[in-house]
Design an enzyme around this catalytic site. Structure first.
Site, PDB file in Angstrom:
ATOM      1  CB  SER A 195      -0.861  -0.268   1.196  1.00 31.64           C
ATOM      2  OG  SER A 195      -1.818   1.130   0.980  1.00 31.64           O
ATOM      3  CG  HIS A 222      -4.210  -0.775  -0.628  1.00 33.31           C
ATOM      4  ND1 HIS A 222      -4.170  -0.886   0.836  1.00 33.31           N
ATOM      5  CD2 HIS A 222      -4.571  -2.216  -0.921  1.00 33.31           C
ATOM      6  CE1 HIS A 222      -4.410  -2.058   1.268  1.00 33.31           C
ATOM      7  NE2 HIS A 222      -4.850  -2.891   0.272  1.00 33.31           N
ATOM      8  CG  ASP A 318      -5.357  -5.713   2.332  1.00 33.41           C
ATOM      9  OD1 ASP A 318      -6.119  -6.758   2.781  1.00 33.41           O
ATOM     10  OD2 ASP A 318      -5.469  -5.177   1.444  1.00 33.41           O
TER      11      ASP A 318
END
Length: 376
Positions: A195, A222, A318
């Protein structure tokens, strides 16, 4: 002591809006504003803020040029604000090239379901990247990236610059670098999730991977929907392997990397050696689209212990549950170490859960991969 923030934007409305959000958090304080890139460079030198928020399109000097100048003179963690257009995506990636650590869309409604969530996200991003001020260093031209570009066909490929700056200092070099040894496991898939800080990290790793890499690579970053196509194209221009934005039905092939499209979920389907990608909307059940947990979980079901997986820099957790599924199936899981992360969130979640077998500095992950798959 509050984190000192310099807000840079040519719009008085946006400067005021961002300043109000920042100042509503007791951890943060706007110490000044700038109306263009030239003024931003001057104030960065004189005020020495902990974080800078930067618009891209401004008169006198644009945000990308300003970031380059700031990184030369007084490296400072910088958060870019970008429009969610194709051109905005390319410009944002150029800003990350120049040394910016992260970006957010200028339309806050594009990053959250409600205003409070958007406000919280902006405040968290600023607080997180502020921690990297002491690790900032000046951009250094990467000879590896340069040679990689030259090795590919010409035309527009040479127009895309490499991500020439790693925004955080690498771990101090040991007198003798650690020599890696392969575990002897056999793999059929590599999976990488990341991310915040991921675009720089992914390019650092993928540009070092040779064209004869023995199996497919799936990537989950992301990123907004309008950004992933531009990012995949940029990586493809720079890498020896092929990199593409994943499409529904793509057959996974060795030496090819597939980037999950923004705003959607990517899943692996089929069986080892004959697998395809499924691209789904996925509804609103997950916090992230694409979601590392979703992709890794599907890879675990199809490939079991034949997955070499990595969790790189990123905010949140995540990837932890997806890694838990991979671990249960016997897969290998590595994480990026804290010092080389822009945000040690996702790797920390995996490390704390006891799922990672190795914690590696960014600048040695590609080397470790090549040793593990027998290419070095």
């Amino acid at each position: 002591m509050a984190i000192k923030v310099l807000v840079v934007d040519d719009s008085s409305f946006f400067r005021r809006r961002v300043s109000e959000i920042i100042n509503s958090d007791p951890r943060l304080e706007v110490i000044d504003v700038a109306v263009n890139g030239k003024e931003a460079v001057e104030k960065a030198k004189s005020l020495k803020p902990d974080v800078i928020t930067m618009d891209i399109e401004m008169p006198v000097m644009d945000g990308i040029s300003a970031v380059r100048e700031i990184m030369k003179a007084c490296p400072t963690p910088t958060l870019m604000f970008s429009s969610l257009t194709h051109d905005g995506a390319k410009a944002t990636l150029d800003a990350l090239d120049a040394g910016a650590l992260d970006f957010l869309p200028k339309k806050f409604e594009d990053i959250a379901r409600n205003r409070d969530e958007a406000v919280s996200l902006l405040q968290k991003r600023i607080a997180e990247i502020a921690r990297k001020k002491s690790f900032m260093r000046r951009p250094v031209l990467s000879s590896q990236s340069t040679s990689t570009v030259e090795s590919r066909t010409a035309t527009t490929r040479t127009a895309t610059s490499a991500l020439t700056a790693s925004p955080v200092k690498a771990a101090p070099a040991a007198p003798i670098a650690q020599r890696f040894k392969a575990t002897g496991k056999k793999y059929q898939l590599t999976a990488i999730g990341t991310s915040t800080g991921g675009p720089v990290a992914l390019q650092k790793i993928l540009t070092a991977i040779p064209a004869n890499y023995p199996h497919p690579i799936i990537l989950v970053q992301h990123m907004p929907a309008t950004f992933t196509a531009a990012f995949a194209a940029r990586l493809n221009n720079l890498c020896k392997i092929q990199v593409k934005e994943a499409e529904d039905g793509d057959v996974l092939k060795p030496g090819c990397a597939y980037l999950a499209p923004g705003g959607l979920q990517m899943m692996v389907d089929g069986r080892p050696g004959a697998s395809r990608l499924k691209i789904l909307d996925g509804g609103e059940r997950m916090n992230y689209k694409p979601c590392v947990d979703v992709t890794f979980g599907s890879a675990a079901k199809v490939y079991g212990d034949k997955v070499l997986s990595m969790i790189l820099t990123g905010m949140g957790a995540d990837g932890r549950e997806g890694c838990r599924m991979l671990k249960a199936g016997g897969a290998t899981i590595w994480s990026q170490d804290e010092q080389s992360c822009v945000v040690y969130g996702m790797p920390q979640a995996v490390d704390k859960a006891g799922l990672s077998s190795e914690s590696l500095p960014l600048d040695r992950i590609a080397e470790r991969m090549l040793v593990e798959v027998g290419l070095k």
